[in-house]
Design an enzyme around this catalytic site. Structure first.
Site, PDB file in Angstrom:
ATOM      1  N   HIS A  12       0.284   0.613 -13.638  1.00  0.00           N
ATOM      2  CA  HIS A  12       0.888  -0.279 -13.915  1.00  0.00           C
ATOM      3  C   HIS A  12       1.914  -0.525 -13.927  1.00  0.00           C
ATOM      4  O   HIS A  12       2.942   0.761 -14.316  1.00  0.00           O
ATOM      5  CB  HIS A  12       0.159  -1.045 -15.109  1.00  0.00           C
ATOM      6  CG  HIS A  12       1.188  -2.128 -15.198  1.00  0.00           C
ATOM      7  ND1 HIS A  12       1.374  -3.997 -14.982  1.00  0.00           N
ATOM      8  CD2 HIS A  12       1.483  -2.262 -16.565  1.00  0.00           C
ATOM      9  CE1 HIS A  12       1.952  -5.286 -15.729  1.00  0.00           C
ATOM     10  NE2 HIS A  12       2.545  -3.250 -16.720  1.00  0.00           N
TER      11      HIS A  12
ATOM     12  N   GLY B 140       0.949  -1.101  -0.092  1.00  0.00           N
ATOM     13  CA  GLY B 140       0.261  -0.429  -0.160  1.00  0.00           C
ATOM     14  C   GLY B 140       0.475   1.141   0.308  1.00  0.00           C
ATOM     15  O   GLY B 140       0.558   2.445   0.305  1.00  0.00           O
TER      16      GLY B 140
ATOM     17  N   ARG C 162      -6.331  -8.619  -8.190  1.00  0.00           N
ATOM     18  CA  ARG C 162      -6.916  -9.633  -9.310  1.00  0.00           C
ATOM     19  C   ARG C 162      -7.672  -8.355 -10.462  1.00  0.00           C
ATOM     20  O   ARG C 162      -7.684  -7.296 -10.403  1.00  0.00           O
ATOM     21  CB  ARG C 162      -8.216  -9.534  -7.839  1.00  0.00           C
ATOM     22  CG  ARG C 162      -8.154 -10.486  -6.890  1.00  0.00           C
ATOM     23  CD  ARG C 162      -7.445 -11.970  -6.062  1.00  0.00           C
ATOM     24  NE  ARG C 162      -8.222 -12.523  -7.569  1.00  0.00           N
ATOM     25  CZ  ARG C 162      -8.186 -13.804  -7.360  1.00  0.00           C
ATOM     26  NH1 ARG C 162      -7.511 -13.954  -7.898  1.00  0.00           N
ATOM     27  NH2 ARG C 162      -8.834 -14.593  -7.872  1.00  0.00           N
TER      28      ARG C 162
ATOM     29  N   ASN D 206       1.223   2.948  -3.042  1.00  0.00           N
ATOM     30  CA  ASN D 206       0.503   4.309  -3.511  1.00  0.00           C
ATOM     31  C   ASN D 206      -0.266   4.530  -2.727  1.00  0.00           C
ATOM     32  O   ASN D 206      -0.994   5.702  -3.073  1.00  0.00           O
ATOM     33  CB  ASN D 206      -0.168   3.325  -4.913  1.00  0.00           C
ATOM     34  CG  ASN D 206       1.327   3.084  -5.883  1.00  0.00           C
ATOM     35  OD1 ASN D 206       1.597   4.022  -6.087  1.00  0.00           O
ATOM     36  ND2 ASN D 206       1.450   1.708  -5.967  1.00  0.00           N
TER      37      ASN D 206
HETATM   38  C1  GRF Z   1       2.767  -1.236  -7.523  1.00  0.00           C
HETATM   39  O1  GRF Z   1       4.017  -1.553  -8.345  1.00  0.00           O
HETATM   40  C2  GRF Z   1       1.759  -1.281  -9.090  1.00  0.00           C
HETATM   41  O2  GRF Z   1       2.275  -0.594 -10.060  1.00  0.00           O
HETATM   42  C3  GRF Z   1       1.255  -2.830  -8.952  1.00  0.00           C
HETATM   43  O3  GRF Z   1       1.968  -3.167  -7.738  1.00  0.00           O
HETATM   44  C4  GRF Z   1       2.632  -3.041  -6.876  1.00  0.00           C
HETATM   45  C5  GRF Z   1       1.561  -1.853  -5.175  1.00  0.00           C
HETATM   46  O4  GRF Z   1       2.689  -1.121  -4.772  1.00  0.00           O
HETATM   47  N1  GRF Z   1      -0.337  -2.033  -9.559  1.00  0.00           N
HETATM   48  P1  GRF Z   1       1.581  -0.534  -3.529  1.00  0.00           P
HETATM   49  O5  GRF Z   1       0.721  -1.746  -2.401  1.00  0.00           O
HETATM   50  O6  GRF Z   1       1.033   0.109  -3.837  1.00  0.00           O
HETATM   51  O7  GRF Z   1       3.515  -0.463  -2.010  1.00  0.00           O
END
Ligand code: GRF
Length: 224
Positions: free
Chosen positions: A116, A19, A98, A21
């Site tokens: 992505h 998490g 998912r 992001n």
């Molecule tokens: C990120 O690299 C995103 O691009 C991919 O999953 C990862 C998630 O990272 N879809 P986080 O859980 O936000 O640290």
């Protein structure tokens, strides 16, 4: 006279892991860079580190374990119901591992974003950073896009370019990509909140796009 500010966008964030992001979005809201309210964070895994981050900020959390459902559609019905009951307007997938079925895509048409770790349409699916390294790409990066039925191929909102360095291993490259993700995801959500995104087929048009250094050409290795 200035127009009244647009209301904060109500977010539902879907996660499966760390998490970071999610944290970047929380920080952007707290720092005043993003007018949004996270109504709910849902993880399909009870162990996801992102749940703790959300709790720490007083955000409602829920675990909906996909293994408790007979198929993708039933799982997605549960997701959609939870999101709708929390009045969520925009669904933000942030490391949610998912694939979404038409149940979710129809329930939130044009209102689901994903990120992505590659420059779409290159290297879709899992292990995108490893794929870019193995391919010998000189540039990779990350992409925020609107989710469609395909895998990582929806209309592109924002991309950031990250050069691949000669001595990069997967961890080093992934870390630099991750840092860019944390900048472009809040930006994409802000453009949505400001109602500047318009989906036109597979193209996303941005109102008041303006000029930016981002339109400059990059070369790797350097020409000089
Ligand atoms: C990120 O690299 C995103 O691009 C991919 O999953 C990862 C998630 O990272 N879809 P986080 O859980 O936000 O640290």
């Amino acid at each position: 006279m200035n127009a009244a500010p647009l209301p904060p966008v109500k977010l539902g964030v879907l996660i499966s892991g760390e998490g970071t992001n999610l944290q970047a979005i929380i920080d952007a809201i707290a720092g005043g860079d993003l007018r949004a309210e996270i109504r709910l964070v849902i993880s399909n895994k009870a162990s996801a580190g992102g749940l703790e981050r959300a709790r720490r900020h007083g955000i409602s959390v829920m675990t909906i374990d996909h293994r408790g459902y007979a198929n993708r559609r039933d799982f997605d019905h549960a997701l959609a119901e939870a999101l709708q009951s929390h009045d969520v307007e925009l669904v933000v997938c942030a490391g949610f591992m998912r694939l979404l079925s038409p149940v979710m895509i129809d329930a939130f048409r044009g209102r689901i974003m994903n990120i992505h770790p590659a420059l779409c349409p290159a290297f879709p699916g899992v292990n995108a950073v490893r794929q870019a390294l193995a391919y010998g790409a000189r540039f990779t990066g990350c992409t925020v896009f609107f989710v469609t039925a395909g895998v990582d191929d929806g209309p592109i909102i924002v991309q950031a370019v990250v050069p691949v360095l000669q001595d990069d291993d997967e961890a080093a490259l992934a870390a630099r990509i991750h840092a860019e993700e944390h900048r472009i995801y809040p930006l994409a959500i802000r453009l949505y909140q400001e109602r500047r995104l318009e989906i036109d087929g597979r193209i996303v048009r941005i109102r008041d796009y303006g000029h930016s250094a981002a339109s400059g050409t990059l070369v790797n290795p350097r020409l000089d």
